[in-house]
Motif scaffolding. Structure first.
Motif, short mmCIF file in Angstrom:
data_model
loop_
_atom_site.label_atom_id
_atom_site.label_comp_id
_atom_site.label_asym_id
_atom_site.label_seq_id
_atom_site.Cartn_x
_atom_site.Cartn_y
_atom_site.Cartn_z
N GLU A 61 28.90 44.13 45.21
CA GLU A 61 30.21 44.61 45.60
C GLU A 61 30.82 43.71 46.68
O GLU A 61 30.15 43.32 47.63
CB GLU A 61 30.09 46.04 46.14
N VAL A 62 32.09 43.36 46.50
CA VAL A 62 32.82 42.56 47.48
C VAL A 62 34.06 43.35 47.89
O VAL A 62 34.88 43.73 47.05
CB VAL A 62 33.25 41.20 46.87
N GLU A 63 34.21 43.60 49.17
CA GLU A 63 35.38 44.31 49.65
C GLU A 63 36.50 43.32 49.90
O GLU A 63 36.26 42.14 50.14
CB GLU A 63 35.03 45.07 50.93
N PHE A 64 37.74 43.78 49.82
CA PHE A 64 38.86 42.86 50.03
C PHE A 64 39.95 43.54 50.84
O PHE A 64 39.99 44.77 50.97
CB PHE A 64 39.40 42.35 48.70
N GLU A 65 40.83 42.70 51.39
CA GLU A 65 42.00 43.18 52.11
C GLU A 65 43.21 43.06 51.20
O GLU A 65 43.22 42.21 50.30
CB GLU A 65 42.23 42.32 53.38
N PRO A 66 44.24 43.87 51.43
CA PRO A 66 45.45 43.74 50.61
C PRO A 66 45.97 42.30 50.67
O PRO A 66 46.05 41.69 51.73
CB PRO A 66 46.44 44.70 51.29
N GLY A 67 46.32 41.77 49.53
CA GLY A 67 46.84 40.40 49.47
C GLY A 67 45.77 39.35 49.21
O GLY A 67 46.09 38.18 48.96
N ASP A 68 44.51 39.74 49.28
CA ASP A 68 43.44 38.77 49.03
C ASP A 68 43.42 38.34 47.57
O ASP A 68 43.65 39.15 46.66
CB ASP A 68 42.06 39.39 49.33
N SER A 69 43.08 37.07 47.35
CA SER A 69 42.72 36.63 46.00
C SER A 69 41.23 36.90 45.83
O SER A 69 40.51 37.20 46.80
CB SER A 69 43.01 35.15 45.82
N LEU A 70 40.75 36.74 44.60
CA LEU A 70 39.31 36.88 44.38
C LEU A 70 38.54 35.87 45.21
O LEU A 70 37.49 36.17 45.78
CB LEU A 70 38.98 36.68 42.90
N LEU A 71 39.11 34.67 45.32
CA LEU A 71 38.41 33.61 46.05
C LEU A 71 38.37 33.91 47.55
O LEU A 71 37.31 33.81 48.18
CB LEU A 71 39.09 32.25 45.81
N THR A 72 39.51 34.27 48.14
CA THR A 72 39.50 34.51 49.59
C THR A 72 38.60 35.70 49.94
O THR A 72 37.90 35.67 50.94
CB THR A 72 40.93 34.74 50.13
#
Ligand code: FES
Length: 244
Positions: free
Chosen positions: A13-24
């Motif tokens: 699992e990878v968490e992300f912030e709004p606006g993130d791309s998959l790479l960032t």
């Protein structure tokens, strides 16, 4: 339980912030996805395609694909790595990349990525481009035959240095780096060794005329650990040549 703002990358699992791309998002979580033209300080260009991943069964570039909750991403799988190797082989034969004699060996993102994805030969016949070498600047050298068309120098010069010194011209295998001056010569511009554009090239196009071997080959960033272990940490951050 899966977080509301997370996707799955190769079963983790990878968490992300709004606006993130998959790479960032992946790099922020210390998960490496091979990439060349993407840079954390600039909007993604999407040209090299090395960041290709499988998104819910479809191939997409990780740098330009927005992270969405619940996505299933596969990156380190053989079909994707085969395509990455082919893309890297094409980049190699379209330019002149003789790593053992290149000043950037050990701090070149292309070389380090090739090692990480297991490319061991060129496969295609070398095209042997002969683009003009530009030694007109007192401190900097342009070896256009190593250009991979990432446009990072174009963006750094226009968006950070506010000088608009570079652009790309031509098409396909004839694409090359252009200096926006009367005779396409770097010596005609006001570029300085302190410019961001002078430090951002991920390969060995923009070189300093002195100081390139201050850090010996064999002891450089990617000599010490694979790029997959470094993620977003780039040679430009730790290995700036001394200002001549
Ligand atoms: Fe995504 Fe180049 S890093 S296309």
């Amino acid at each position: 339980m899966t977080s509301e703002r997370a996707f799955t990358l190769d079963d983790t699992e990878v968490e992300f912030e709004p606006g993130d791309s998959l790479l960032t998002a992946a790099l922020a979580s210390d998960r490496y996805i091979p990439h060349l033209c993407a840079h954390p300080d600039f909007s993604p260009h999407g040209s090299c395609r090395v960041c290709l991943v499988e998104v819910d069964g479809h191939n997409r570039p990780a740098c330009t694909t927005a992270a969405q909750p619940g996505m299933t991403i596969r990156s380190d799988i053989e079909p994707i790595n085969v395509m990455r190797r082919q893309l890297l082989q094409l980049l190699f034969v379209e330019g002149n990349h003789f790593c053992p004699s290149c000043e950037q060996s050990g701090q070149c993102q292309l070389q380090a990525t090739v090692y990480t994805v297991g490319m061991t030969d060129l496969h295609y016949p070398p095209l042997g481009p002969r683009r003009e070498l530009d030694a007109s600047h007192p401190d900097l050298l342009l070896d256009r035959d190593r250009c991979i068309g990432c446009e990072l120098c174009v963006k750094a010069s226009s968006e950070v240095d506010q000088k608009h010194i570079f652009s790309l011209g031509g098409r396909g295998t004839h694409t090359q780096l252009i200096v926006n001056s009367e005779h396409n010569q770097l010596g005609e511009t006001d570029m300085t060794p302190d410019d961001r554009a002078a430090h951002i090239c991920p390969v060995g196009v923009i070189l300093f005329k002195t100081g390139n071997y201050a850090q010996p080959t064999g002891q450089r960033l990617y000599d010490q650990q694979p790029i997959s272990a470094i993620g977003n940490h780039r040679a430009e951050d730790v290995d700036l040549p001394p200002t001549p």
